[in-house]
Design a protein around this motif. Structure first.
Motif, mmCIF file in Angstrom:
data_model
loop_
_atom_site.group_PDB
_atom_site.id
_atom_site.type_symbol
_atom_site.label_atom_id
_atom_site.label_comp_id
_atom_site.label_asym_id
_atom_site.label_seq_id
_atom_site.Cartn_x
_atom_site.Cartn_y
_atom_site.Cartn_z
ATOM 1 N N PRO A 121 59.271 28.013 -33.639
ATOM 2 C CA PRO A 121 59.708 28.814 -34.788
ATOM 3 C C PRO A 121 58.592 29.343 -35.680
ATOM 4 C CG PRO A 121 59.990 26.514 -35.282
ATOM 5 C CD PRO A 121 59.517 26.598 -33.854
ATOM 6 N N LEU A 122 57.375 28.884 -35.478
ATOM 7 C CA LEU A 122 56.265 29.341 -36.325
ATOM 8 C C LEU A 122 55.566 30.509 -35.644
ATOM 9 C CD1 LEU A 122 54.909 25.802 -37.249
ATOM 10 C CD2 LEU A 122 56.181 27.353 -38.738
ATOM 11 N N PRO A 123 55.599 31.698 -36.239
ATOM 12 C CA PRO A 123 55.060 32.887 -35.576
ATOM 13 C C PRO A 123 53.586 32.764 -35.176
ATOM 14 C CG PRO A 123 56.007 33.451 -37.725
ATOM 15 C CD PRO A 123 56.126 31.982 -37.555
ATOM 16 N N GLY A 124 52.805 32.049 -35.948
ATOM 17 C CA GLY A 124 51.384 31.919 -35.634
ATOM 18 C C GLY A 124 51.053 30.770 -34.705
ATOM 19 N N SER A 125 52.078 30.023 -34.275
ATOM 20 C CA SER A 125 51.862 28.847 -33.418
ATOM 21 C C SER A 125 52.864 28.862 -32.264
ATOM 22 C CB SER A 125 52.025 27.559 -34.232
ATOM 23 O OG SER A 125 51.103 27.518 -35.285
ATOM 24 N N PRO A 126 52.643 29.726 -31.275
ATOM 25 C CA PRO A 126 53.624 29.887 -30.197
ATOM 26 C C PRO A 126 53.773 28.672 -29.287
ATOM 27 C CG PRO A 126 51.624 31.107 -29.718
ATOM 28 C CD PRO A 126 51.494 30.612 -31.128
ATOM 29 N N LEU A 127 52.860 27.712 -29.358
ATOM 30 C CA LEU A 127 52.969 26.514 -28.523
ATOM 31 C C LEU A 127 53.586 25.338 -29.270
ATOM 32 C CD1 LEU A 127 49.510 26.568 -26.700
ATOM 33 C CD2 LEU A 127 51.698 27.484 -25.908
ATOM 34 N N MET A 128 53.833 25.508 -30.567
ATOM 35 C CA MET A 128 54.320 24.392 -31.365
ATOM 36 C C MET A 128 55.836 24.260 -31.233
ATOM 37 S SD MET A 128 53.259 23.088 -35.140
ATOM 38 C CE MET A 128 51.534 23.217 -34.746
ATOM 39 N N THR A 129 56.221 23.586 -30.150
ATOM 40 C CA THR A 129 57.612 23.247 -29.876
ATOM 41 C C THR A 129 57.734 21.730 -29.943
ATOM 42 O OG1 THR A 129 57.237 22.975 -27.509
ATOM 43 C CG2 THR A 129 57.768 25.205 -28.268
ATOM 44 N N LEU A 130 58.948 21.223 -30.020
ATOM 45 C CA LEU A 130 59.104 19.767 -29.971
ATOM 46 C C LEU A 130 58.596 19.223 -28.639
ATOM 47 C CD1 LEU A 130 62.561 19.264 -31.715
ATOM 48 C CD2 LEU A 130 60.271 18.948 -32.681
#
Length: 170
Positions: free
Chosen positions: A43-52
């Protein structure tokens, strides 16, 4: 595993391992009840790998790196070994292809092995491999570092969880 930050004894080893287990259990608790789709959402536009999925995978492979590669001196066989400037977090990128329950189970199984490793070594035992600055840390430092790393990423897990489905707490 019981989720508590109060150790059953007050010696240094028990306090350190209790806090690491508490941080691990918090990461797991923050993932309870999330849908498979939301587990892969960034959900963070600047962090495309930040998933659970990515965050749990990262926590797992970071522990692998510090315990097995740095502390024990083994060859790095995990995805972090494949990191490049263009792909600095492959353990997070590949995690979206793995179901979150599987990632959590693998993290739990690995954590159980590392509890035994820690129990079998003195806290003053020096790591086989040096860190970036050339110094060899001890097991105590590795535990402290992993407590910090896991707690910091629990904040990311908390934010991602709230953004994807509104769930807060733990």
């Amino acid at each position: 595993m019981t989720r508590t930050d109060t150790p059953p004894a007050w010696d240094e080893r028990t306090q350190l391992t209790t806090f690491l287990d508490y941080a691990r259990a918090t990461a797991r608790a923050k993932c309870e009840g999330v849908s498979p789709e939301h587990a892969r959402e960034a959900p963070l536009p600047g962090s495309p790998l930040m998933t659970l999925c990515g965050l749990i995978s990262h926590l797992r492979w970071v522990e692998h790196y510090w315990f097995e590669v740095v502390f024990l001196g083994e060859e790095d066989s995990g995805p972090i070994a494949a990191a490049t400037e263009e792909d600095p977090d492959p353990e997070m990128r590949i995690a979206v292809d793995v179901p979150l329950p599987q990632l959590l189970d693998e993290y739990d199984e690995q954590s159980a092995r590392y509890r035994l490793l820690v129990a079998g070594h003195d806290l003053d035992t020096t790591a086989e491999r040096p860190i970036r600055d050339g110094r060899h840390v001890d097991l105590r430092w590795v535990l402290l570092h992993l407590i910090e790393e896991t707690a910091r990423h629990n904040g990311h897990v908390d934010i991602v969880r709230e953004l994807i489905d509104g769930v807060t707490g733990y």
